[in-house]
Structure formats: structure tokens, C-alpha cells
Design an enzyme around this catalytic site. Structure first.
Site, PDB file in Angstrom:
ATOM      1  N   VAL A  34     130.933 114.848  42.270  1.00 17.93           N
ATOM      2  CA  VAL A  34     130.855 116.174  42.235  1.00 17.93           C
ATOM      3  C   VAL A  34     131.927 116.429  41.211  1.00 17.93           C
ATOM      4  CG1 VAL A  34     130.889 118.476  43.377  1.00 17.93           C
ATOM      5  CG2 VAL A  34     129.586 116.322  44.403  1.00 17.93           C
ATOM      6  N   ARG A  86     142.901 109.850  42.488  1.00 17.68           N
ATOM      7  CA  ARG A  86     143.360 108.643  42.619  1.00 17.68           C
ATOM      8  C   ARG A  86     143.111 107.575  41.506  1.00 17.68           C
ATOM      9  NH1 ARG A  86     142.714 107.185  48.657  1.00 17.68           N
ATOM     10  NH2 ARG A  86     140.862 108.390  48.186  1.00 17.68           N
ATOM     11  N   ARG A  87     141.753 107.633  40.813  1.00 14.52           N
ATOM     12  CA  ARG A  87     141.347 107.047  39.823  1.00 14.52           C
ATOM     13  C   ARG A  87     140.569 107.823  38.888  1.00 14.52           C
ATOM     14  NH1 ARG A  87     138.438 105.439  44.206  1.00 14.52           N
ATOM     15  NH2 ARG A  87     140.140 104.333  45.082  1.00 14.52           N
ATOM     16  N   GLY A  94     120.013 104.347  46.252  1.00 15.13           N
ATOM     17  CA  GLY A  94     121.194 105.192  46.272  1.00 15.13           C
ATOM     18  C   GLY A  94     120.879 106.485  46.695  1.00 15.13           C
ATOM     19  N   LYS A 120     125.136 121.647  57.803  1.00 12.06           N
ATOM     20  CA  LYS A 120     124.671 122.983  56.938  1.00 12.06           C
ATOM     21  C   LYS A 120     124.168 124.028  57.640  1.00 12.06           C
ATOM     22  CE  LYS A 120     123.941 119.585  53.372  1.00 12.06           C
ATOM     23  NZ  LYS A 120     122.939 118.224  52.821  1.00 12.06           N
TER      24      LYS A 120
END
Lengths: 450, 450
Positions: free
Chosen positions: A30, A61-62, A201, A219
Site C-alpha cells: 500500500v 526499513r527497506r 498470492g 471491517k
């Protein structure tokens, strides 16, 4: 700021209002989508916001190969972003409820508005975070937390603000809907499709959150609170997953003119509020019954407007980014004019929120699909109907399936009228003790959604 | 004001912000709905607006038996409302474009915000009215002008604000959709169903506005301007009605897996903008193909979010009131805090609006359904396909209907690939001159909507 703007924005059009400076925390799916859409559509976004939106800093972090951050400063400590005096809005896209919560709290303490896509954080800690935000004169917005790119929070909170919301029902987990769609279209069984969804995925390695309805419950409670004007009560949502749905139930539903969908349902009556996530038979004629694959949809019934439906991608990088950025644009108009956002977190002014009792699942009223396995002999069906009748349950439809050649067991499929769940469970208990009844009675709730 | 409030509002909860005072002009279907919903849901509405909304005055030539106005002052001259110093928001629900325009202008000159459900007024005079409103520091809001109770203006303007909108397609006239639904479900012909719709009150005595697509064109141009960020250009909308749709075309479409819907379509590409209202074949698998009866739906494709759909009642007293009141609530938050509404009329800041060229219908690109009536003899089909091929048109599907017993004429049904309309018309012209072709070639546009 103008200089910075010139550096990172090629089409900087010198809007007279001050630019709004955001800090993006998290550069995953996102986060990278948010960065990319902000860059690609900057002309449209500036024109709609009435000011420029500048990505001041990224905390991650990356890096992410899907996202060329160019000259934007990237720091490793996301808390730097939450404390950065040159950031107006912190965009929390790291997920989870521990570090994310601390991050949001730090941002609020530093008088920054927060935009988040984090349904678990809002569902579980929204009440305290909203109070903290209000005390600090800032807002937390969370359009992306529910149903990805569908602007359902805005629709409920603002678009339908004239209505008493009577109920809403949503397909709010794409993974579950994908699995159920495949089961129906191809006659496959749950575990088969799940494995494939994991390979594609669409489903996580640990699919519990999705298929057991926890994600949908997060939600649902957000939608319900906005619909009815009540504090978030995540722990009160009844949750039942789809892992027990069998192909024969999907087929039976189809033949009766229904589809099985994993719905989040919230409704409000004088008795209280119902908050429940479970597989549900819905008439195939309903538009929402035809929402397939990974798509999401929410059906909302208001007393003035009647039924309305909102449909779109419930997840994914750019659909979710679409909602994240819509929230940023809404905030930007206020930030640019040095005014306080006027929209309450849950639609209702916080002092107007009311705690309504949430009904235990035994107390809800709905119709049921039953599949009863029985020895194929005289009198069984008549015994069952007698038990149902004693419990005050009417049978709307009944289908008896011939026993398969190898055995002597028949399936009796029934649709009941609307009854209290505890009445139905009592009837089932009695039926299961009957002579000639084999194994447990399968029951799936049925909603007409009108 | 507090005293007045006590008189007309039983649950007046003493909100700390000043109440917002509205004047309703017109007490017809929508006016009475607006009054009734404001009264019935006043607790929810106050809680959501963060302030009380008080009906200060009503302007109406006559009362309405559906609406008990109680102690609210009713005046006969609507212009009294527009000039009333105690009115903050004028709600224009009289319809038409002459008196309504003067009323809105008077309200603006008197520094009042305006809420209207008047699609013709906005579509035809929006540009000048918005400029006048901006010059006077007030806003005109018009959610109710498009698709009744569906919060589509808000979704486009705010919910999808991160997106480049690529196209949108809407069923935005309930009368037309009712007629087409009946034609399909019952095999009836257009004029039959129209007469019934008139008897049921779904269609006006003069149905031109609805069935010829003028009403849909009004709505389409509003949606398109917000989607693409351009001034309203009503006069450039191409409009084709549904009165020539024959039952056999409805049947043929069904058999090919399509539904015929009267769509308003707006799209934007590098060539320019398409604005068109016409009957359209759409694949039955699309959710919007299953929107039936008087219901409306708008499908919007954004570059980030992908396809999204918004569905609900497109007309009617309380659904339309739902949108009128949502606009009032949005304005109320600003009025109560003495701030200026920050939302631009067409989503884009007015100085950012751009005039894009609107393509003439001959220049649009779409697929086509063709029905060719021909003598049942050798060679006709081959001649037709040769002509199509010479024009660079591929045929995706072809069905030849056996001649009916009484005659010797066959129907040839074709679906083409996507081509420029002028190419198709050239092909049709040539086909119609062929030996063995009887009468004109029926053509209906086809859109895949993906």
C-alpha cells in the site's frame, strides 16, 4: 518549501495555499502504491485538493523495487516521521497493532493528522485513538481500512448522513469471496481452492484472518459504528468462517436460487444491534449475490434512501492507495486553510455516540438452510417437520435428495422462515437425536437482504 | 433562535454550535420528502452535522398533504426565502430553469448557500451559477441532481479524488431502465410498456425527457465535468433514445449473452472526451447489466482504483431527500463554525478546470450489434462480410436467423470489433445498397465496460 517543491515536483503550479506535507510510514504494497499514485496523478490531486501535496519524508526499513522514491528523504525509523516538525499528516501503512499504535499515538502527540489503512488498529483501538486525536485537535482518517478502494466510509458517514441506517451487509474479504466463487463456478472444494489462492498470492500462508472472518469482523465493526453512531466493539462481533462449507451445499444453494457469500452483517432494531460475520445464502437475484472473485461490495439500507450498494476492489496496492489519498486530500483542504477538520471520526459527534446492546448470536433472527442426512426410510421427514413445527419454525422449501447408489442415506434440504437462532438450535438438537438421523445437521443462515 | 428551536424541535439537544437555518423552496415530491426526513431523523442528523438543522421557512405556492409543516412558517413567494436574513441555506426544489435560476441567483446575491436537486439547472447553467457563487463566497451543492439517493457526486468528487478517471457509464434514468427491463423480462414492446409506466407514475405524460435521453444527458454532463475536471458542456452531449429498440433486438442481445441498457457514457483519452447517451449492449456478466427496474447505477473506472460501482434509487421522494439533506449536513459543518466550504463545485479548483474537446459521435470508437434483414439467398452474407472487411471491421460473432415460415427474409445478427463510428456508418451505407438487403440496418453500440 517552494524550493523543495521545485525539486520533487515537476508540475508544481504555485497554488496560493501552502502545500500539505505528508510522511509515509511503510513502503510495502500500500505504501508504494500511495507513493506512485501521488506522483503519477499529482496534477489531478493538486487541482482537487486546491493545494499541492508534498511527500516530505518516508519511513521504511527497506526500499521497495516497485517504487522509485527519487529525492524524497527515506528514514529507517518511522518515529522520526511522526516527530518531524515539517510533516502535517502521518500516513500509517505498516500494519499490525503494536508499533502501529505507538506510531499513531506519537503522531497525535506531535499534533499531526493520521491517515491509516489499518483495520485491526481502528477496530481494536479506535475508541482510545479517536479520543486522543480529539484532545490534540487532529483527525485520524481510515477510508482504506474497509473495502480497499470503495469509498464506503465516506458514503456511510456523509453520503447517507440523512438516514437512519437499518442494516448493512458486505462482502468485505476478497480472499473468502474468491474461494467461494471458485467453489461455485468449478465445483471444487474449500481446501483445494485455498491452496491455489495461496499460490496466487490472494491468500496468506496463515489464512485464518481471512477465512475465519476476523478480517471481515474488523471491517464490519468499523462500518457498524459509523452506521449506527456507537463506539467500536470489536470483541462483540460473532464470527464464523467458510472452511466448513462443502461443495454439496454450494450446489444445493444454487439449485434453490441462492448463492453462498461470506457476509459481514450489521443491523439495528429496538432489541439491539446485530454484528455477525458468517457464510450466508442470499437470493441470486440480489446484485450483491453477483459480486464475484476478489471484488468487495457493501449493501446499505437507509430508511430514506432504501438499499444502496458500493462495489469495487477490496484490496491491492493502488485501489487501497486510492482511499489513502482521498483521505489525505480531504485533510489537505483544512490544513491548507489552517482550519480544523469538521468531520467526526465515526460520523456522529463523539458526545452523541451511544452504546447499544449487541445481541448474542442465540438471540438474532434469521432464516436457515438446513441439510439433514438421514436413513432413507419412511417417516423421517415427517418426524423432522413435526419437530420444526413444535419449535414454531415454518419450512419454506424442502428438497429430498435420492440416496446415492452405494448407500441408503438421503439428504433432506430445507429453507426455514425467519426464527430466533436459539429456537432453531433447539430444533436441531432434537432432530439430531431422532432415530434415522445420521451425523450433525448442517445449518447456514439465509438473508433475503431487502 | 433558541426559542424558535424549542418550539419546533422536541429533541433539541442544545448543541454548542449555532443551529443552521434552512429555507425549503418547493413542497412537491422532493420538498415534502426533505421536510419529512429532516423531522423524522432530526436526532441522527444533528449528531452527524454536529449542530441542529432548523427549517426556518418554507416557500411554496400550496401545501402538500404528505407533509405536516406544523409551526414552520410557509410563505407563498419563494423569493422571500431567498432574501430572508435568517436563512443560511436555500434549498431549491421547484425544478425548471427559469424561476429556479432566478431564485438561486437571488439566494447567492444574498450570500446564502444553495442546495438543489435540479439537474437541468446545473447542467445548463452551472458554469455561470458556480462563478457567481464563488464571487459571493457561497456554495451550490447538487448531490440530488444525479442518480437520486446514490452519493455519486461525493464519490467522484472526493472518494475517487486520487484517480485519473478514465471513463464512467451510468444507468441514470429510472424510467428508461424500467421500460427496458420489462421489455426483456416479458417480451413486451416499447410503447406497451411506456403506457403502463405512465399509468404507474414511473413515466411522465410527455416522456421525451426520459426516453430520449435528455434527462440522462443532464446527469451525464455533471458527472463528466467532475470526473475529468472540465466546465459543463451540456450542448455537446450526443443523445439517442430507446424508443426504436425492438423486442427482437432485446431477445437477440440476450441470446448473445448481453443486456440492452440505456447508458450515459463519458470517457477521456488523448483524443478528447466522449459524452454520449444511447442504448448499449453490455455483457450480462457485468454487475451493471443486472441493475433492473427503476434502480440506477454508475460504474466508474479510475486509474488507481479500477472499476467501482454505485447503486441505488435514482428518484423518489425520500431517496432524493437523502441526497439533499447530505448536502445540507456538509454545508452545516462550515456554517456552524463560520468557515467557508472548501470543496470546489466540480471537484477541481475552478482555475484548474480545463476545456477538453468533445468528440463528435462520428469520431467515437465502440463495438456494434448489427441486425441486417436480407433475402434468404446465397451470397448475401459473404457480400456483407466482404464490405465489413474492406472497411477494416472484424466480425466477432454472427448469427443467421432462419426466415419465418411466411416470408423469405432472414435476419443476420452481428457483433463487430471496436471501430470508429464513421467507418461503421460507411459500411452500413454500402451494405444497405446491396442487392438482397431489405430496409435499414439496425445498429446498437456495444460496450465491454472493462
Amino acid at each position: 518549501v517552494a524550493l523543495f517543491c521545485l525539486k520533487i515536483r515537476s508540475d508544481c503550479r504555485g497554488n496560493s495555499l501552502k502545500p500539505v506535507r505528508i510522511g509515509i510510514c511503510g513502503l510495502g504494497t500500500v505504501g508504494s502504491g500511495t507513493f506512485n499514485v501521488l506522483e503519477r496523478n499529482k496534477a489531478e490531486i493538486s487541482a482537487r485538493a486546491g493545494t499541492d501535496i508534498v511527500i516530505q519524508q518516508i519511513g521504511a526499513r527497506r526500499g521497495n523495487p516497485d517504487c522509485n522514491t527519487g529525492t524524497v528523504e527515506v528514514v529507517h525509523d518511522i518515529f522520526d516521521v511522526a516527530r518531524n516538525p515539517n510533516v502535517d499528516v502521518v500516513v500509517e501503512l505498516i500494519g499490525g497493532t503494536t508499533t502501529a499504535k505507538e506510531l499513531v499515538e506519537t503522531a497525535i502527540e506531535n499534533k499531526k493528522h493520521v491517515v491509516t489503512a489499518n483495520k485491526a488498529l481502528i477496530a481494536e483501538f479506535g475508541n482510545e485513538l479517536f479520543a486522543k486525536a480529539e484532545a490534540n485537535g487532529v483527525r485520524i482518517t481510515f477510508e482504506a481500512a474497509v473495502a480497499g478502494g470503495i469509498p464506503i466510509i465516506k458514503a456511510l458517514r456523509e453520503g447517507l448522513a440523512a438516514n437512519k441506517i437499518e442494516w448493512l451487509a458486505g462482502i468485505i474479504n476478497g480472499t473468502g469471496n474468491y474461494i467461494l466463487t471458485e467453489m461455485r463456478d468449478k465445483g471444487r472444494d474449500f481446501s483445494d481452492v485455498l491452496k491455489e489462492a495461496q499460490a496466487l498470492g490472494y491468500a496468506e500462508a496463515d489464512p485464518t484472518f481471512d477465512v475465519e472472518g476476523i478480517d471481515a469482523a474488523h471491517k464490519l465493526v468499523i462500518l457498524a459504528s459509523i452506521a449506527f453512531g456507537m463506539p467500536l466493539q470489536f470483541e462483540k462481533v460473532f464470527t464464523e468462517g467458510i472452511s466448513n462449507i462443502e461443495p454439496q451445499d454450494v450446489t444445493n444453494a444454487n439449485e434453490l436460487g441462492y448463492r453462498i457469500k461470506h457476509l459481514g452483517i450489521a443491523s439495528k432494531s429496538n432489541d439491539g444491534v446485530e454484528l455477525r460475520v458468517h457464510p450466508t445464502l442470499i437470493p441470486e437475484k440480489r446484485l450483491i449475490a453477483n459480486v464475484d472473485g476478489v471484488m468487495n461490495a457493501v449493501l446499505v439500507k437507509g430508511d430514506a434512501v432504501g438499499p444502496t450498494l458500493y462495489y469495487g476492489a477490496g484490496a491491492g496496492s493502488e485501489p487501497t492507495a486510492s482511499s489513502v489519498i482521498a483521505d489525505i486530500i480531504d485533510l489537505a483542504r483544512f490544513i491548507a486553510t489552517d482550519t480544523v477538520p469538521t468531520q467526526a471520526h465515526l460520523g456522529f459527534a463523539s458526545e452523541a455516540l451511544q452504546e447499544y446492546p449487541v445481541l448474542p448470536i442465540a438471540e438474532i433472527t434469521t432464516a436457515y438452510y438446513l441439510r439433514i442426512t438421514a436413513e432413507d426410510r419412511m417417516g423421517v421427514l415427517s418426524n423432522i417437520t413435526q419437530i420444526m413445527s413444535q419449535q414454531g419454525i415454518s419450512i419454506e422449501a424442502v428438497v429430498q435428495r435420492e440416496p446415492k447408489s452405494e448407500g441408503s442415506q438421503a439428504s433432506i434440504i430445507m429453507l426455514t422462515n425467519r426464527v430466533k437462532e436459539k429456537q432453531l438450535l433447539a430444533a436441531i438438537k432434537t432432530i439430531e437425536k431422532e432415530d434415522g438421523i445420521v451425523g450433525p445437521v448442517v445449518n447456514i443462515r439465509v438473508e433475503a437482504l431487502v
